[in-house]
Design an enzyme around this catalytic site. Sequence first.
Site, short mmCIF file in Angstrom:
data_model
loop_
_atom_site.label_atom_id
_atom_site.label_comp_id
_atom_site.label_asym_id
_atom_site.label_seq_id
_atom_site.Cartn_x
_atom_site.Cartn_y
_atom_site.Cartn_z
N ARG A 100 5.66 -0.59 -8.13
CA ARG A 100 5.56 0.11 -6.84
C ARG A 100 6.43 -0.54 -5.77
O ARG A 100 6.74 0.09 -4.75
CB ARG A 100 4.11 0.13 -6.36
CG ARG A 100 3.23 1.16 -7.06
CD ARG A 100 1.95 1.40 -6.29
NE ARG A 100 1.17 2.47 -6.91
CZ ARG A 100 0.13 2.28 -7.71
NH1 ARG A 100 -0.24 1.04 -8.00
NH2 ARG A 100 -0.53 3.30 -8.23
N PHE A 130 5.64 10.12 -4.50
CA PHE A 130 6.02 9.35 -5.70
C PHE A 130 5.02 8.24 -6.01
O PHE A 130 4.54 7.56 -5.11
CB PHE A 130 7.37 8.67 -5.44
CG PHE A 130 8.56 9.37 -6.05
CD1 PHE A 130 8.44 10.39 -6.97
CD2 PHE A 130 9.84 8.98 -5.68
CE1 PHE A 130 9.56 11.00 -7.51
CE2 PHE A 130 10.96 9.58 -6.21
CZ PHE A 130 10.81 10.60 -7.13
N GLU A 131 4.76 8.01 -7.28
CA GLU A 131 4.01 6.85 -7.76
C GLU A 131 2.70 6.62 -7.02
O GLU A 131 2.33 5.49 -6.71
CB GLU A 131 4.90 5.59 -7.70
CG GLU A 131 6.11 5.68 -8.61
CD GLU A 131 7.01 4.46 -8.54
OE1 GLU A 131 6.53 3.41 -8.08
OE2 GLU A 131 8.18 4.57 -8.93
N GLY A 132 2.01 7.71 -6.75
CA GLY A 132 0.75 7.65 -6.03
C GLY A 132 0.91 8.12 -4.61
O GLY A 132 1.51 7.44 -3.78
#
Length: 642
Positions: free
Chosen positions: A294, A424-426
């Site tokens: 992240r 993105f990504e959460g």
Amino acid sequence: MSAPTQRPKVTEREARQVAEAAREQDWRKPSFAKELFLGRFRLDLIHPHPLPSDEDVRRGEAFLAKLRDFCETRIDSRLIEREARIPDEVVTGLKELGAFGMKIDTKYGGLGLTQVYYNRALALVGSASPAIGALLSAHQSIGVPQPLKVFGTQEQRDTYLPRLATTDISAFLLTEPDVGSDPARLATTAVPDGDDTYVIDGVKLWTTNGVVADLLVVMARVPRSEGHRGGITAFVVEADSPGITVEHRNAFMGLRGLENGVTRFHGVRVPAANRIGPEGAGLKIALTTLNTGRLSLPAMCVGAGKWALKIAREWSAVREQWGKPVARHEAVGTKISFIAATTFALEAVVDLSSQMADEDRNDIRIEAALAKLYGSEMGCLIADELVQIRGGRGYETADSLAARGERAVPAEQLLRDLRINRIFEGSTEIMHLLIAREAVDAHLAVAGDIIDPDKSLGDKAKAGARAGGFYARWLPKLVAGPGQLPGAYAEFGALATHLRYVERTSRKLARSTFYAMSRWQGRMELKQAFLGRIVDIGAELFAMSAACVRAEWLRSTGDPNGREAHALADAFCRQSRLRVEELFGRLWSNTDDVDRRVVDGVLAGRFAWLEEGVVDPSGDAPWIADATPGPSQEENAHRKIP
């Protein structure tokens, strides 16, 4: 043989249990952010600022110099924006430079850069082209290399990492047309066929790098059967395997060079040797990979902030209104101050978290999540303020500006490109819940059984006794602390007042969390707006701490910019404290209940009359595309980059 895919029917509670089972359950190492949410300001965990070794610096700086030259001479960002594609020769050049192996160990042919220098490289290349930053990040941060590094067998590493360091592009495939942040409903299956093969069927959506990938990490559900524990499982899959079809290359409001698509699997045979970890460990692998993965997104937000500051400084000094440069008008000056101070803090957060990841002394799962959350939100605000500072020119495209003889400044593109980082990504909303869950972990560990409806009265009584002992020791420590002593943290000079504020506010935040748990108990998990504010306060406190530690490190080491760093940290902390006080006010005085009633009315159709008087230009297709498994009816959009 492959079996027809049926989307699992799960309740909300079952979905939460799946997510909970995928969490890292233990805290074997200290965590600055975890302690912060518990009201314990552990400055010793981040100060003095951790530093990379001289060898890491030498190798990192040498690569950054080569990458900068490549960005300046080989990357045409406006061409990528116009053609919505990164030229093959640019990708090939990046491979030759070693950019696809930045995080891969040298023994596999990679560069073996630290997390610090990997992130600095992403900030640099992302400033030249955010699409290229996304390409490299998706390949190394969440693609095949990172899961293999942590969970792969030695044979898997020996087989795939040399390819990934030099020639092959990877992608991560989890999301499905009807499955986003709720993996319990994952429908793609991997059915065992004998002892040495799985057969994968299903459809994956938003496969970043999927259009050009050579290797895929695929999350699929293995049915429980004799000899198979089943569950969501991770596999390395060759992208050119028979039965894989890239059915569509998606287009977005930003990141127009992104090779993102829809990928269908029909009877795809995968050797059991390609399974990463045991069956059922797929979600844990994904979440663990993201602990450091992240950090790539906020790193590119740092690069965006640096560029935005440069443009704001240069433009606002030459653009005059009412007899003076616009920067001298307070309405614009406050925006420039926000961009400068926030960019300094974002870099402090990312560098600190990255160095902590490199040292591996601390558990940084919350720090990385806070960096992603805070960086993506603040990055968007920075881009929006830059567009406002530029005025009409901020809304105009770079090509249009160039066509009429002005500098081609892609401010509007920055705003479009950064917007996805909040998803993105959460998404921001999911990050709030994820961080909140980790932040209250200590409470649930001692009192969770009290609010668990499935626990017996005996279990609840035992939990009550444990909780009583824990809170009898913990609560008194939240009453007073160093933040109330005028001389505390004196080595930080003028910044000491901000660290005292962080210490006091950390205890206040912990008390607020305790009061909320006492008030709502089992309903606490439904108070998502409240939890979001708790997390946002923690993010601000973390950023203030990182900014002060970085500024003092620069000053104490004789850096020529040390005094200016102190000034930026001071400005950021003063701005941040105002946001924190507003968030505290909204913890208990808000419109959450009113909002819920309005939502009920909207969903019931009571406000449909408000929608009258417009025309809906949307099409008539289903809201969610059909993802029924079976052979593809589309032409394969996959393309191999030489």
